[in-house]
Design a protein around this motif. Structure first.
Motif, PDB file in Angstrom:
ATOM      1  N   TYR A   4       0.929  -1.113   0.068  1.00  0.00           N
ATOM      2  CA  TYR A   4       0.138   0.108  -0.079  1.00  0.00           C
ATOM      3  C   TYR A   4       1.006   1.315  -0.036  1.00  0.00           C
ATOM      4  N   HIS A   5       2.108   1.244   0.345  1.00  0.00           N
ATOM      5  CA  HIS A   5       3.038   2.312   0.110  1.00  0.00           C
ATOM      6  C   HIS A   5       4.038   2.306  -0.816  1.00  0.00           C
ATOM      7  N   GLN A  34      -4.706   8.984  -0.148  1.00  0.00           N
ATOM      8  CA  GLN A  34      -5.562   8.339   0.376  1.00  0.00           C
ATOM      9  C   GLN A  34      -5.435   8.532   1.816  1.00  0.00           C
ATOM     10  N   CYS A  74      -4.807   7.423   5.900  1.00  0.00           N
ATOM     11  CA  CYS A  74      -5.064   6.266   6.611  1.00  0.00           C
ATOM     12  C   CYS A  74      -5.017   6.456   8.014  1.00  0.00           C
ATOM     13  N   GLN A 111      -8.906  13.641   4.720  1.00  0.00           N
ATOM     14  CA  GLN A 111      -9.932  13.402   3.605  1.00  0.00           C
ATOM     15  C   GLN A 111     -11.159  14.502   3.240  1.00  0.00           C
ATOM     16  N   TRP A 171     -14.718   3.363   3.405  1.00  0.00           N
ATOM     17  CA  TRP A 171     -13.612   3.991   3.616  1.00  0.00           C
ATOM     18  C   TRP A 171     -13.014   3.586   5.113  1.00  0.00           C
ATOM     19  N   LYS A 183     -12.078   1.028   6.956  1.00  0.00           N
ATOM     20  CA  LYS A 183     -11.089   0.396   7.380  1.00  0.00           C
ATOM     21  C   LYS A 183     -10.061   1.153   7.081  1.00  0.00           C
ATOM     22  N   ARG A 184      -9.870   2.040   6.071  1.00  0.00           N
ATOM     23  CA  ARG A 184      -8.686   2.692   5.858  1.00  0.00           C
ATOM     24  C   ARG A 184      -8.345   3.764   6.833  1.00  0.00           C
ATOM     25  N   GLY A 236      -6.508  -2.776   6.153  1.00  0.00           N
ATOM     26  CA  GLY A 236      -6.902  -1.786   5.089  1.00  0.00           C
ATOM     27  C   GLY A 236      -5.842  -1.037   4.665  1.00  0.00           C
ATOM     28  N   PRO A 237      -6.114  -0.554   3.212  1.00  0.00           N
ATOM     29  CA  PRO A 237      -4.643  -0.053   2.757  1.00  0.00           C
ATOM     30  C   PRO A 237      -4.682   1.289   3.043  1.00  0.00           C
ATOM     31  N   ASP A 238      -3.484   2.088   3.269  1.00  0.00           N
ATOM     32  CA  ASP A 238      -3.176   3.297   3.626  1.00  0.00           C
ATOM     33  C   ASP A 238      -2.286   3.905   2.415  1.00  0.00           C
TER      34      ASP A 238
END
Length: 238
Positions: free
Chosen positions: A56-57, A125, A127, A144, A225, A227-228, A235-237
């Motif tokens: 995710y990074h 996005q 997180c 966000q 959203w 989870k992030r 969840g993705p960050d």
């Protein structure tokens, strides 16, 4: 002589290792500090920088994160005199600048920084790790909600930058698609089909974002959203 698309900006360059984010916290590379030149920039980012979870990074579409110092005053007004806001790097940025914001920068913008050639690939996005970083629940969601996310660059040409080098915008293939417009579509006007269709067709936009927008078009649903931004169930960050 033709006027520049945007005035060049002089960045502070920051990097950091992977380390626990607070006592017993998850591993993260969000803590960045100024690093000495020369700054070597490759397709995967700044040499000497690190990310905790390469799913995710980082990677080619998130090689460098730029964040406007212009936003720090607004954050101080909203959350108070937080110690992280006293110096650049609060949001895990690699390039801390003043003068460009999400309203000024467009998807696909091409810029020269030293001998490296960069292109804007996507917004950020935010997180849950921003919540941990600031010690404030809801910080990621606030980033966000406000659209003060910063943005990512992909690296078109590896290179080296030195002190005094500025980020200079060289080309703007999508002048109608400011990051502010894209972020508004992603988080506010989430079911605008004409906008979703137009944005999902931008070849300069990161593939993962194009797929996300196409999925909305196909399903009519907006992704979850929670989870992030909360960290529950991972969840993705960005």
């Amino acid at each position: 002589m033709t006027a520049p698309l945007l005035p060049p900006v002089l960045p502070l360059v920051l990097a950091g290792p992977v380390a626990p984010l607070g006592p017993d916290g998850p591993p993260s590379g969000i803590v960045k500090n100024p690093v000495p030149a020369p700054w070597r920039i490759t397709a995967t980012g700044l040499v000497g920088d690190a990310q905790a979870d390469l799913r995710y990074h980082g990677g080619p579409e998130k090689a460098l994160h730029q964040y406007p110092q212009d936003h720090y005053a607004a954050w101080a007004t909203e959350i108070g005199d937080h110690p992280l806001l006293s110096a650049p790097g609060a949001f895990g940025e690699n390039l801390a600048t003043t003068g460009w914001t999400e309203r000024d920068v467009c998807v696909g913008d091409v810029a020269r920084f030293g001998s490296a050639l960069l292109q804007v690939s996507q917004g950020r996005q935010p997180c849950f790790k921003l919540d941990r970083r600031f010690g404030r629940s809801g910080m990621a969601l606030a980033v966000q909600r406000t659209g003060r996310t910063g943005w990512y660059w992909r690296v078109l040409e590896d290179g080296v930058a030195e002190p005094g080098d500025r980020i200079e915008l060289r080309a703007r293939p999508r002048p109608d698609w400011s990051l502010a417009r894209l972020i508004h579509l992603l988080y506010v006007d989430t079911r605008n089909r004409s906008e979703l269709q137009a944005a999902s067709a931008l070849p300069e936009l990161a593939e993962s974002w194009r797929l996300l927008l196409r999925r909305r078009l196909r399903t009519g649903a907006v992704e979850d959203w929670s989870k992030r931004v909360t960290g529950r169930d991972g969840g993705p960050d960005a």
